[in-house]
Design an enzyme around this catalytic site. Structure first.
Site, PDB file in Angstrom:
ATOM      1  CD  GLU A   1       9.930  11.570  38.775  1.00  0.00           C
ATOM      2  OE1 GLU A   1      10.264  11.445  39.977  1.00  0.00           O
ATOM      3  OE2 GLU A   1       9.240  12.532  38.373  1.00  0.00           O
TER       4      GLU A   1
ATOM      5  CG  HIS B   1      12.317  22.133  33.837  1.00  0.00           C
ATOM      6  ND1 HIS B   1      12.429  22.651  35.094  1.00  0.00           N
ATOM      7  CD2 HIS B   1      11.219  21.336  33.864  1.00  0.00           C
ATOM      8  CE1 HIS B   1      11.437  22.212  35.854  1.00  0.00           C
ATOM      9  NE2 HIS B   1      10.694  21.401  35.135  1.00  0.00           N
TER      10      HIS B   1
END
Ligand SMILES: Cc1ncc(C[n+]2csc(CCOP(=O)(O)OP(=O)(O)O)c2C)c(N)n1
Ligand SMILES: [Mg+2]
Lengths: 333, 326
Positions: free
Chosen positions: B60, B129
């Site tokens: 990322e 998450h």
């Protein structure tokens, strides 16, 4: 190489040394603030590599030790000095300082303080060149310590998978601030670390500018031909402390002396003298001319330039002239 | 006008902007061959090819950095980060680089990237998450942060974000990708600034952003049957924030509640409360209320998760409290 070019290169390296020395003085006089990282000792690397690049055309990016890379890329030395003085005429309008020199007019895309951050940015510059189908390459200069960042591994992988036209130049001066490379890094030969990414790599002496230029030419030709990225490592040494607050207690005087014997300016001057390209008197004259230029043009410009206006504090945060079609604001009925 | 889903709206924006400008690209994990976790780029790999719909490795920070580097030389990347939790890995390049390059270059270099990512709780995805990090981006100078609540804004704001010269963070929501709404057939843009009054009312202002706008709208319906007229304001843009529309609404209703799915401390709601206090304190007739998530890592267990995350009932009860009914 023609004699005139050789003389010019020697002059450039002397100029860079004097420029950095003068920064040191100005810092001591408190004309500059913040961190100041000087490049003295490593001149042959940036000078030699960028001599082989198409400066002004290729993209160049580096860390915080960035003055010399910027000037050799074509940024006016006066503007770099004015930036260090925090002036409105500085390369970053006084908003960046020593660690953040930018000059997009010559495709010098900046100096960055976050160790390792320029790796992906450089790959992005290369991706831009590739998408635009130009023959530009991106050249990223970073230290040995930067290779322990995740961005090093992530970027080497992507640059290799996507065959990006980027040259990574590792300036291995064996220290990351005060930590010697063996104490932080399992593999001290940095060029070996990219073989895991199937990337071309090589290691060379960084103190002899002829060696640097020859190696850089091979690497640059490779990258420009579209074959993908290249990682080139130069062994070098920084003379001064990491930044101004560093008393160098982590290394020995003997080691420093050893490296001073391999001074890039002395080595090149000796070669040129031997080849009868230049004399001691020429060098003396050169030095005088450089000191004059630094004092009477560069420093004078920085000293006399205006400060940024306080009213402009909020300038450059976002686009100052945005297109209302995209920005709005939304009108409620 | 045709009704389309939120994910289709994002896909349409990608398609139109990529057709319009060959330097618009998309990058992210699984967005190409696999078609995208949220289908937001489905079919576009075949149309635009691998050099413009770029499947990235799971890196990322660096692929965001590559997008930023490319944006510095004219490319307009739309970067998808699979979940805002993973955006934490990219904070160096987003916050230390993208947000600051324009400033520290004295306005000479800009980073027109778009980073899209869903930020919110879905269904029992547990602590790693379920992050909601709007407040972190909202507190970073040099970024634009927007939260399109439906297909109209999802398409129109993404298109504006691609064309705008600043780095734009678009926070979506896992529970919004299938929301449907009518959008014009012809090309349209929606501005990146300005809050929207999505329901007019006179007794209380319910302020939301992202998914919490829907909680406010549902609560407003229930309040209506109690005889309370609630105005619902979708912030849409967290940065820069539309203080003017907040002030005008509060000066009209004199009562206010802020609903967010984020945790409260140093949060979006806290900022809105500060703005109200500074801009229209004397317009208030009652103590305002914040509705927010519990200050805990999001639990997996269904009942605990439900307890931790605000719902319509919470907003409704909060509004009754502001109204002095409980
Ligand atoms: C992400 C990050 N961590 C730590 C620092 C502090 N720091 C600045 S320079 C430096 C050492 C870098 O060494 P190297 O990459 O070898 O470059 P050199 O200074 O030797 O040119 C460190 C640790 C930083 N600026 N950024
Ligand atoms: Mg080093």
């Amino acid at each position: 190489m023609k004699a005139d070019d050789q003389k010019r290169l020697l002059r450039e390296m002397i100029f860079f040394r004097r420029f950095e020395d003068r920064c040191f003085e100005a810092y001591m006089e408190r004309k500059m603030g913040g961190f100041l990282h000087l490049y003295s000792g490593q001149e042959a690397v940036a000078t030699g590599v960028l001599e082989m690049a198409k400066t002004g055309h290729d993209y160049v990016i580096t860390g915080y030790r960035d003055h010399v890379h910027a000037i050799k890329s074509g940024a006016p030395a006066r503007e770099v000095m004015a930036e260090l003085y925090g002036k409105e005429t500085g390369s970053s309008r006084g908003r960046g300082g020593s660690m953040h020199i930018f000059d997009p007019t010559v495709n010098f895309m900046g100096g960055y303080a976050l160790v390792g951050q320029p790796f992906p940015l450089a790959a992005g510059l290369a991706m831009g060149a590739k998408l635009k189908a130009t023959d530009q390459i991106a050249i990223c200069f970073l230290g040995d310590g930067a290779n322990n960042q995740g961005t090093f591994h992530e970027t080497m992988n992507m640059a290799s998978v996507w065959k990006l036209p980027v040259l990574f130049v590792c300036e291995n001066n064996m220290y990351a601030i005060g930590t010697r490379i063996e104490r932080s890094t399992a593999v001290t030969d940095q060029y070996k670390r990219v073989c895991g990414y199937d990337m071309k790599a090589s290691q060379h002496d960084g103190q002899d500018i002829d060696t640097v230029m020859e190696a850089a030419k091979t690497a640059i030709d490779f990258v420009r031909s579209g074959k993908g990225p290249y990682f080139i490592e130069f062994m070098t040494y920084r003379y001064r402390g990491h930044s101004m607050s560093d008393s160098k207690g982590y290394r020995s005087k003997e080691e420093e002396k050893q490296w001073e014997k391999r001074d890039p300016i002395t080595i090149y001057a000796a070669k040129l003298k031997k080849a009868k390209v230049i004399t001691d008197a020429d060098i003396k004259a050169m030095e005088k001319e450089i000191d004059d230029e630094i004092e009477n043009d560069i420093i004078k410009f920085a000293e006399e330039s205006p400060e940024p206006r306080v009213e402009d504090l909020y300038k450059y945060v976002l686009d100052d002239n945005p297109d209302p079609r995209w920005i709005g604001p939304l009108q409620n009925k | 006008m045709a009704e389309i889903a939120y994910w289709e709206a994002i896909r349409r924006a990608h398609d139109e902007e990529m057709a319009n400008d060959p330097l618009v690209i998309a990058m992210g994990e699984d967005i190409g061959v696999a078609g995208g976790t949220y289908k937001a780029t489905s079919g576009l790999y075949d149309k635009y090819g691998e050099s413009r719909i770029i499947d990235t490795p799971i890196s990322e920070n660096s692929y965001t950095g590559i997008g930023i580097g490319a944006s510095m030389v004219g490319v307009r990347p739309i970067i998808e980060i699979m979940s805002i939790n993973f955006a934490l890995l990219a904070l160096d390049t987003l916050i230390n680089a993208a947000a600051k390059i324009r400033y520290m270059s004295g306005g000479r270099v800009s980073c027109p990237i778009v980073m899209r990512t869903p930020g919110g709780t879905a269904h029992q995805l547990a602590a790693q998450h379920s992050a909601r990090l709007a407040r972190m981006f909202m507190s970073t100078s040099g970024l634009r942060v927007v939260t399109p609540r439906g297909p109209l804004d999802a398409c129109g704001m993404l298109k504006s974000a691609v064309r705008c010269n600043d780095p734009v963070i678009i926070i979506e929501h896992e529970r919004m990708y299938n929301i449907k709404e009518e959008v014009p057939d012809e090309e349209f843009f929606r501005p990146l600034e300005g809050a929207e009054i999505v329901r007019e009312g006179t007794d209380i202002t319910l302020i939301g952003y992202n998914f919490s706008v829907y909680l406010c709208l549902e609560a407003a319906k229930r309040l209506e049957s109690d005889g309370i007229s609630a105005e619902v304001l979708d912030l849409r843009a967290l940065k820069p924030l539309d203080r003017e529309t907040i002030r005008r609404s509060v000066e009209k209703t004199h009562r206010v509640l802020v609903a967010e799915e984020d945790e409260a401390p140093v949060g979006v709601g806290a900022e809105i409360m500060a703005v109200i206090t500074e801009d229209c304190f004397y317009a208030l007739d009652a103590q305002p209320v914040r509705i927010h998530a519990a200050d805990v890592p999001v639990p997996y267990n269904y009942t605990l998760e439900k307890e931790a995350i605000p719902d319509v009932e919470d907003v409704y009860q909060g509004a009754l409290k502001v109204m002095g009914k409980i």
